[in-house]
Design a protein around this motif. Structure first.
Motif, PDB file in Angstrom:
ATOM      1  N   LYS A  64      14.062  -3.756  -0.908  1.00 36.91           N
ATOM      2  CA  LYS A  64      15.124  -2.964  -0.424  1.00 36.91           C
ATOM      3  C   LYS A  64      16.287  -2.739  -1.253  1.00 36.91           C
ATOM      4  N   ASP A  65      15.946  -3.357  -2.499  1.00 36.49           N
ATOM      5  CA  ASP A  65      17.334  -3.220  -3.481  1.00 36.49           C
ATOM      6  C   ASP A  65      17.300  -1.616  -3.857  1.00 36.49           C
ATOM      7  N   VAL A  66      18.559  -1.185  -4.093  1.00 34.84           N
ATOM      8  CA  VAL A  66      18.872   0.116  -4.323  1.00 34.84           C
ATOM      9  C   VAL A  66      18.210   0.575  -5.567  1.00 34.84           C
ATOM     10  N   THR A  67      17.643  -0.336  -6.445  1.00 33.14           N
ATOM     11  CA  THR A  67      17.012   0.055  -7.690  1.00 33.14           C
ATOM     12  C   THR A  67      15.726   0.672  -7.370  1.00 33.14           C
ATOM     13  N   TYR A  68      15.334   0.255  -6.485  1.00 34.06           N
ATOM     14  CA  TYR A  68      13.838   0.764  -6.013  1.00 34.06           C
ATOM     15  C   TYR A  68      13.703   1.491  -4.670  1.00 34.06           C
ATOM     16  N   ALA A  69      14.792   1.242  -3.796  1.00 28.51           N
ATOM     17  CA  ALA A  69      14.458   1.603  -2.431  1.00 28.51           C
ATOM     18  C   ALA A  69      14.054   3.221  -2.099  1.00 28.51           C
ATOM     19  N   PRO A  70      14.635   3.938  -2.989  1.00 31.81           N
ATOM     20  CA  PRO A  70      14.182   5.667  -2.630  1.00 31.81           C
ATOM     21  C   PRO A  70      12.702   5.813  -2.921  1.00 31.81           C
ATOM     22  N   VAL A  71      12.383   5.073  -4.120  1.00 29.54           N
ATOM     23  CA  VAL A  71      10.625   5.388  -4.666  1.00 29.54           C
ATOM     24  C   VAL A  71       9.951   4.596  -3.379  1.00 29.54           C
ATOM     25  N   VAL A  72      10.248   3.500  -3.156  1.00 28.45           N
ATOM     26  CA  VAL A  72       9.497   2.665  -2.187  1.00 28.45           C
ATOM     27  C   VAL A  72       9.431   3.213  -0.937  1.00 28.45           C
ATOM     28  N   GLN A  73      10.428   3.954  -0.188  1.00 27.20           N
ATOM     29  CA  GLN A  73      10.477   4.621   1.069  1.00 27.20           C
ATOM     30  C   GLN A  73       9.438   5.880   0.724  1.00 27.20           C
ATOM     31  N   PHE A  74       9.667   6.630  -0.278  1.00 25.95           N
ATOM     32  CA  PHE A  74       8.985   8.101  -0.504  1.00 25.95           C
ATOM     33  C   PHE A  74       7.468   7.643  -0.713  1.00 25.95           C
ATOM     34  N   SER A  75       7.169   6.746  -1.423  1.00 23.85           N
ATOM     35  CA  SER A  75       5.832   6.643  -1.773  1.00 23.85           C
ATOM     36  C   SER A  75       4.995   5.832  -0.571  1.00 23.85           C
ATOM     37  N   ILE A  76       5.666   5.285   0.275  1.00 29.01           N
ATOM     38  CA  ILE A  76       4.916   4.812   1.705  1.00 29.01           C
ATOM     39  C   ILE A  76       4.883   5.925   2.516  1.00 29.01           C
ATOM     40  N   ASN A  77       5.816   6.725   2.489  1.00 25.94           N
ATOM     41  CA  ASN A  77       5.419   7.884   3.479  1.00 25.94           C
ATOM     42  C   ASN A  77       4.716   8.835   2.889  1.00 25.94           C
ATOM     43  N   GLN A  78       4.357   8.823   1.547  1.00 24.15           N
ATOM     44  CA  GLN A  78       3.334   9.594   0.890  1.00 24.15           C
ATOM     45  C   GLN A  78       1.882   9.076   1.105  1.00 24.15           C
ATOM     46  N   SER A  79       1.750   7.844   1.189  1.00 21.77           N
ATOM     47  CA  SER A  79       0.421   7.169   1.321  1.00 21.77           C
ATOM     48  C   SER A  79      -0.268   7.956   2.696  1.00 21.77           C
ATOM     49  N   ASP A  80      -1.530   7.851   2.035  1.00 24.34           N
ATOM     50  CA  ASP A  80      -2.744   8.394   3.418  1.00 24.34           C
ATOM     51  C   ASP A  80      -2.739   7.312   4.434  1.00 24.34           C
ATOM     52  N   GLY A  81      -2.687   5.966   4.135  1.00 24.21           N
ATOM     53  CA  GLY A  81      -2.406   4.800   5.120  1.00 24.21           C
ATOM     54  C   GLY A  81      -1.672   3.752   4.665  1.00 24.21           C
ATOM     55  N   VAL A  82      -1.167   3.202   5.623  1.00 23.84           N
ATOM     56  CA  VAL A  82      -0.367   2.020   5.089  1.00 23.84           C
ATOM     57  C   VAL A  82      -0.519   0.858   6.242  1.00 23.84           C
ATOM     58  N   THR A  83      -0.567  -0.283   5.568  1.00 24.61           N
ATOM     59  CA  THR A  83      -0.896  -1.571   6.457  1.00 24.61           C
ATOM     60  C   THR A  83       0.117  -2.391   5.856  1.00 24.61           C
ATOM     61  N   ALA A  84       0.432  -3.388   6.794  1.00 31.02           N
ATOM     62  CA  ALA A  84       1.439  -4.649   6.507  1.00 31.02           C
ATOM     63  C   ALA A  84       0.591  -5.821   7.035  1.00 31.02           C
ATOM     64  N   VAL A  85       1.030  -7.120   6.389  1.00 32.26           N
ATOM     65  CA  VAL A  85      -0.149  -8.251   6.448  1.00 32.26           C
ATOM     66  C   VAL A  85       0.442  -8.942   7.798  1.00 32.26           C
ATOM     67  N   SER A  86       1.581  -8.591   8.427  1.00 26.44           N
ATOM     68  CA  SER A  86       1.804  -9.035   9.522  1.00 26.44           C
ATOM     69  C   SER A  86       2.809  -8.096  10.616  1.00 26.44           C
ATOM     70  N   GLN A  87       3.051  -8.558  11.934  1.00 25.54           N
ATOM     71  CA  GLN A  87       3.944  -7.530  12.554  1.00 25.54           C
ATOM     72  C   GLN A  87       5.239  -7.608  12.128  1.00 25.54           C
ATOM     73  N   SER A  88       5.489  -9.074  11.680  1.00 23.93           N
ATOM     74  CA  SER A  88       6.874  -9.128  11.455  1.00 23.93           C
ATOM     75  C   SER A  88       7.423  -8.256  10.133  1.00 23.93           C
ATOM     76  N   LEU A  89       6.412  -8.032   9.109  1.00 28.32           N
ATOM     77  CA  LEU A  89       6.554  -7.368   8.068  1.00 28.32           C
ATOM     78  C   LEU A  89       6.662  -5.730   8.493  1.00 28.32           C
ATOM     79  N   LYS A  90       5.818  -5.418   9.432  1.00 31.30           N
ATOM     80  CA  LYS A  90       5.900  -3.936   9.992  1.00 31.30           C
ATOM     81  C   LYS A  90       7.328  -3.749  10.526  1.00 31.30           C
TER      82      LYS A  90
END
Ligand code: GMT
Length: 380
Positions: A130-156
């Protein structure tokens, strides 16, 4: 399937999950290719169907920081092509998801459409991501993944709160191999640690700030005043020195043992009575699950995904973050009442069974197939 797994090789939950998943997939007959800068620490023995591909760096005096993401993306391109991977599964978004996106784009330009699954583990979202240093790349690459999983409901939920994600996030909880983690009869070992039959409390982590090691020490100092106890501290990290200083100040050094990084944590859990996990934030709390599989109830904070594992007043107790008074009182409740402790031990094991790798592995396999199908036959 021919699966590429990208993970951190160092001590830490995401690397453990990635390695254990890869090992289990390999045992089931899949070909698994680990891609990292070092052999993952849980990948010690030779296993058929597993190949390790080391990401190496070519250094150059111009580079103060060698460009790992570029080296990883290049290695992925190479591995996908020559090992004929069906899918890349990256664990921990930073920088693995963006490196996979880059590799995917390069391969696409060469006529290869490689599906990419990203698993979010926690701090890649809640702390570092979530830090601005990484956030735009993190958001973009999550959206570009063909599948995304999270290890808990809370993390989702946290991921949706912190980022604009249009991809569906599938919750696939972490898991445990109940053959590897189980209560063992280690009476001689217990005697060596607690010669006067003291209670044994244990904490396992990477000793980072988020783990609130100071609360482990404070909680223990309150417990030991009222019940003869020993504390085992397993792991190492930036907060260790502070923990040692606190033990000196509180006069608990004789009852606290810093064991450092240990590979055979199962043996130490086997002799433990309670596990302490007072974290500030925790997407899942794999170490708590490993303890529960060894019939060790958990005294924890109520942070993030912990309540999805540790059931209050059943498998252990939950307290507000920082409330060491409540954590100590809860621990004492169990230590002073052997019948209650036995009951909680059974409940902890029963709960651990719901995370049995035998049940979670088919969920990953089904998800891989779904993602591969989606990439092969895009919805019109
Ligand atoms: O806790 C850490 O700092 C390590 C981190 C990791 O990526 O290795 O752990 C995260 O992933 C684990 C495996 O999915 C989870 O069990 C931990 O709860 C999570 N840590 C945090 O969210 C702080």
């Amino acid at each position: 399937m021919n699966i590429g797994i990208v993970c951190y090789p160092t001590y830490g939950g995401s690397g453990v999950v990635a390695t254990e998943l890869g090992k289990a997939l390999a045992m089931k007959g899949h070909s698994v290719h680990f891609i990292s800068y070092k052999q993952p620490f849980r990948l010690v023995q030779f296993l058929e169907n597993i190949t390790f591909h080391e990401v190496s760096f070519t250094n150059y005096p111009l580079f103060e920081f060698p460009p790992y993401e570029t080296a990883l993306a290049s290695k992925l391109v190479d591995t996908v092509k020559f090992s004929k991977l069906d899918l890349i599964h990256v664990h921990y978004a930073i920088p693995h998801a963006s490196a996979a996106f880059l590799a995917k784009s390069i391969l696409k330009s060469q006529g290869i459409d490689i599906p990419v699954v990203t698993t979010l583990h926690g701090t890649d979202i809640t702390l570092v991501g979530k830090d601005v240093t990484y956030a735009p790349v993190v958001q973009f690459s999550i959206n570009q993944s063909d599948g995304v999983t999270a290890v808990s409901q809370s993390l989702k939920e946290e991921t949706h709160n912190l980022f604009d994600i249009d991809n569906e996030i599938k919750v696939i909880p972490n898991f445990i191999d109940l053959d590897a983690f189980r209560k063992l009869d280690k009476g001689h070992f217990k005697k060596a640690i607690a010669p006067n039959n003291e209670a044994i409390l244990v904490h396992i982590s990477n000793f980072r700030k988020v783990k609130r090691i100071e609360d482990v020490i404070t909680t223990f100092s309150k417990i030991v005043k009222k019940h003869p106890s020993k504390l085992l501290l397993i792991g190492d990290g930036p907060e260790r020195k502070k923990a040692e200083t606190m033990c000196r100040e509180l006069g608990t050094c004789d009852d606290v043992r810093f064991l450092g990084k240990q590979d055979a944590v199962g043996e130490l859990l086997a002799v433990s009575d309670l596990f302490l996990l007072p974290s500030e934030s925790e997407s899942f709390g794999l170490a708590a699950l490993e303890a529960m599989a060894c019939e060790v109830p958990v005294i924890s904070s109520n942070a993030g995904g912990i309540p999805e594992i540790n059931e209050h007043n059943k498998t252990g107790f939950l307290s507000e973050v920082g409330d060491t008074e409540s954590m100590a009182a809860n621990a004492l409740k169990l230590l002073k009442n052997p019948e209650m402790l036995t009951e909680f031990r059974k409940n902890a094991l029963a709960k651990a069974y719901t995370f049995d790798i035998k049940n979670i592995l088919p969920i990953y396999e089904g998800y891989y197939e779904e993602v591969i199908d989606k990439v092969k036959k895009p919805v019109a």
